[in-house]
Design an enzyme around this catalytic site. Structure first.
Site, mmCIF file in Angstrom:
data_model
loop_
_atom_site.group_PDB
_atom_site.id
_atom_site.type_symbol
_atom_site.label_atom_id
_atom_site.label_comp_id
_atom_site.label_asym_id
_atom_site.label_seq_id
_atom_site.Cartn_x
_atom_site.Cartn_y
_atom_site.Cartn_z
ATOM 1 N N HIS A 140 0.891 -1.338 0.049
ATOM 2 C CA HIS A 140 0.091 -0.035 -0.061
ATOM 3 C C HIS A 140 0.689 1.222 -0.034
ATOM 4 O O HIS A 140 1.939 1.150 0.629
ATOM 5 C CB HIS A 140 -0.834 -0.175 1.197
ATOM 6 N N ASP A 217 2.964 -4.587 8.118
ATOM 7 C CA ASP A 217 1.501 -3.956 8.037
ATOM 8 C C ASP A 217 0.428 -4.874 8.177
ATOM 9 O O ASP A 217 0.009 -5.538 7.124
ATOM 10 C CB ASP A 217 1.704 -3.211 6.648
ATOM 11 N N GLN A 220 -4.657 -5.368 6.755
ATOM 12 C CA GLN A 220 -5.604 -6.262 6.196
ATOM 13 C C GLN A 220 -5.691 -7.605 6.838
ATOM 14 O O GLN A 220 -6.378 -8.605 6.543
ATOM 15 C CB GLN A 220 -5.440 -6.417 4.642
ATOM 16 N N LYS A 243 -10.562 -1.214 10.329
ATOM 17 C CA LYS A 243 -10.554 -2.357 9.432
ATOM 18 C C LYS A 243 -10.760 -3.520 10.433
ATOM 19 O O LYS A 243 -10.918 -4.798 9.906
ATOM 20 C CB LYS A 243 -9.312 -2.556 8.628
ATOM 21 N N CYS A 381 -4.602 2.220 -3.984
ATOM 22 C CA CYS A 381 -3.445 2.799 -3.119
ATOM 23 C C CYS A 381 -2.268 1.844 -3.270
ATOM 24 O O CYS A 381 -1.345 1.520 -2.577
ATOM 25 C CB CYS A 381 -3.558 2.951 -1.814
HETATM 26 N N1 PMP Z 1 -1.877 -1.047 4.711
HETATM 27 C C1 PMP Z 1 -2.536 -1.552 4.060
HETATM 28 C C2 PMP Z 1 -2.305 -3.162 3.628
HETATM 29 C C3 PMP Z 1 -3.952 -1.345 3.942
HETATM 30 O O1 PMP Z 1 -5.009 -1.933 3.160
HETATM 31 C C4 PMP Z 1 -4.238 0.132 4.241
HETATM 32 C C5 PMP Z 1 -5.732 0.750 3.810
HETATM 33 N N2 PMP Z 1 -6.229 0.393 2.917
HETATM 34 C C6 PMP Z 1 -3.394 0.765 4.662
HETATM 35 C C7 PMP Z 1 -1.949 0.338 4.862
HETATM 36 C C8 PMP Z 1 -3.703 2.248 5.137
HETATM 37 O O2 PMP Z 1 -4.636 2.160 6.208
HETATM 38 P P1 PMP Z 1 -5.192 3.368 6.926
HETATM 39 O O3 PMP Z 1 -5.632 4.241 5.763
HETATM 40 O O4 PMP Z 1 -6.442 3.192 8.107
HETATM 41 O O5 PMP Z 1 -3.978 4.170 7.889
#
Ligand code: PMP
Length: 423
Positions: A140, A217, A220, A243, A381
């Site tokens: 991401h 991270d 997910q 999430k 993203c």
């Molecule tokens: N890492 C991953 C794998 C994600 O899916 C996301 C959110 N789509 C993020 C980071 C960022 O999370 P947040 O926008 O809640 O900070």
């Protein structure tokens, strides 16, 4: 459940049995009981954010109705109550991920802020010219850009662990990239764009052999199965409350104690100090050293309630239910002419990303929305990954505990209609 037993089912009406009652779970989520564009809502954008059960909404509302006050000021009853609830939530998170101590749980705004904190604080103090940070090609943006920023400042380099056509991380290539210049490996546990589950335990073992630190991270992963940071032996683990059926605006950084202790503050302000004078300032102990300013108290309490909710589920059955939904959806997808699945790794969570020949993902998304189906379209993203696959984006249906086989049927009925209109 085996794939074969799923694919033999004619349709959702056959109510594939996983021993998990998604209909009962569904009733806990008020937002799902609505119509969108004249159709009952089918919410399949769970990788972007999950919905909130009544228990979480009530916990936040209850806090504002009865306890709202600033924390750690100790001046009166409300402040004491707010502080007790806020710190109880931290303890719940610590237990949930099996951290050694609640002091190793830092509240952040979410995964993004947690990674930025580590990149700026740990990276700023530990990286120098010639050092390498490894991230995978399926990260991401929030696990790419913070490292690029600190690399630019320190002269370190960001190198990319390759990912193949199926969306599987190349573990052998990763092992070959490791040398004593690698100081940090920062990878997602699960890819949001593809659903791939990465072999982070093996990666951590390999990285530690060359003295590198590992940030996982978990944005997910956190909602899909129990996470044990000690068993993983990771140095940092990050996730977002929203999430995990909790509120937006709250997230978590778990860190190894000696690393957090040695790291300089990320932001300065109230709460993170011990004493302040113009001659010099001393910093508070963990976790407060990294929590400048008034925190998201209601968010933390809401996340605590979400953890209580998740702990009340049969998580093995919940994961089996999600797997069965994915297998059922994949079988249906393979019957759609011109549909190509993006992300077919052997080990993946219930994320179905796809493209359709001759149709732009955003047009499909719009036509799905008109039929009450919420899916995500775009690059998710993960622009470098889309660039590798030479795609403008995908359509992504991501499933959660409250989705049903009927939702999958509705998804494909709507897709069929969208195809008819677009092609
Ligand atoms: N890492 C991953 C794998 C994600 O899916 C996301 C959110 N789509 C993020 C980071 C960022 O999370 P947040 O926008 O809640 O900070």
């Amino acid at each position: 459940m085996s794939e074969a037993s799923v694919s033999n089912r004619p349709d959702a009406a056959a109510a594939i049995s996983t021993g998990f009652d998604a209909e009962r779970i569904r009733a806990d989520f008020p937002i799902l009981q609505q119509q969108v564009n004249g159709q009952p809502l089918v919410y399949l954008d769970n990788a972007a954010t999950t919905q909130k059960p009544r228990a979480v909404i009530d916990a936040i509302s209850d806090y504002y109705c009865h306890d709202n006050s600033n924390v750690h000021r100790g001046a009166h009853a409300l402040s004491d109550r707010a502080t007790a609830k806020f710190e109880a939530a931290r303890q719940k998170v610590a237990d949930f991920v099996h951290a050694q101590a609640p002091a190793q749980i830092i509240w952040t705004r979410g995964t993004t802020e947690a990674i930025n904190l580590v990149a700026a604080s740990w990276g700023g103090a530990n990286l120098q010219a010639g050092d390498r940070v490894l991230v995978s090609a399926m990260e991401h943006h929030s696990n790419i850009v913070p490292w690029q920023i600190v690399a630019e400042k320190t002269g370190a380099r960001v190198d990319v662990i390759p990912v193949d056509e199926t969306g599987t991380l190349d573990l052998q290539a990763f092992a070959a990239m490791l040398d004593e210049h690698v100081r940090m490996v920062s990878v997602n546990h699960v890819s949001n764009a593809l659903g791939t589950v990465n072999p982070v335990a093996e990666m951590i073992t390999l990285a530690h052999k060359v003295g590198a630190r590992v940030l996982v991270d978990g944005a997910q992963a956190i909602s899909h199965w129990p996470i044990d940071v000690q068993a993983l032996d990771c140095d940092f683990y990050t996730f977002s409350g929203h999430k995990l059926f909790g509120p937006t605006g709250i997230g978590v950084l778990y860190g190894r104690r000696e690393l957090l202790d040695a790291m300089p503050p990320y932001q300065g302000g109230g709460e993170m100090i011990e004493t302040v004078s113009f001659a010099g300032t001393t910093y508070n102990q963990l976790p407060y050293k990294f929590e400048a300013g008034t925190p998201d108290i209601a968010g933390a309490i809401g996340l605590g309630a979400a953890i209580d909710y998740v702990n009340g589920l049969d998580r093995v059955a919940a994961a089996a239910h999600e797997d069965a939904l994915l297998a059922y959806a994949r079988d249906k997808a393979l019957q759609v002419p011109g549909l190509r699945l993006i992300g077919t790794a052997a080990n993946k969570v219930a994320v179905l990303s796809f493209v359709l020949d001759g149709a732009h993902p955003s047009d499909i998304g719009m036509l799905m929305d008109q039929q009450g189906i919420a899916v995500r379209t775009g690059h998710h993203c993960a622009q470098p990954l889309m660039e590798q696959y030479q795609l403008p984006g995908t359509v992504r249906a991501s499933f959660s505990i409250y989705n049903t086989f009927e939702d999958v049927d509705r998804l494909f009925a709507a897709l069929d209609k969208a195809r008819g209109m677009l092609l």
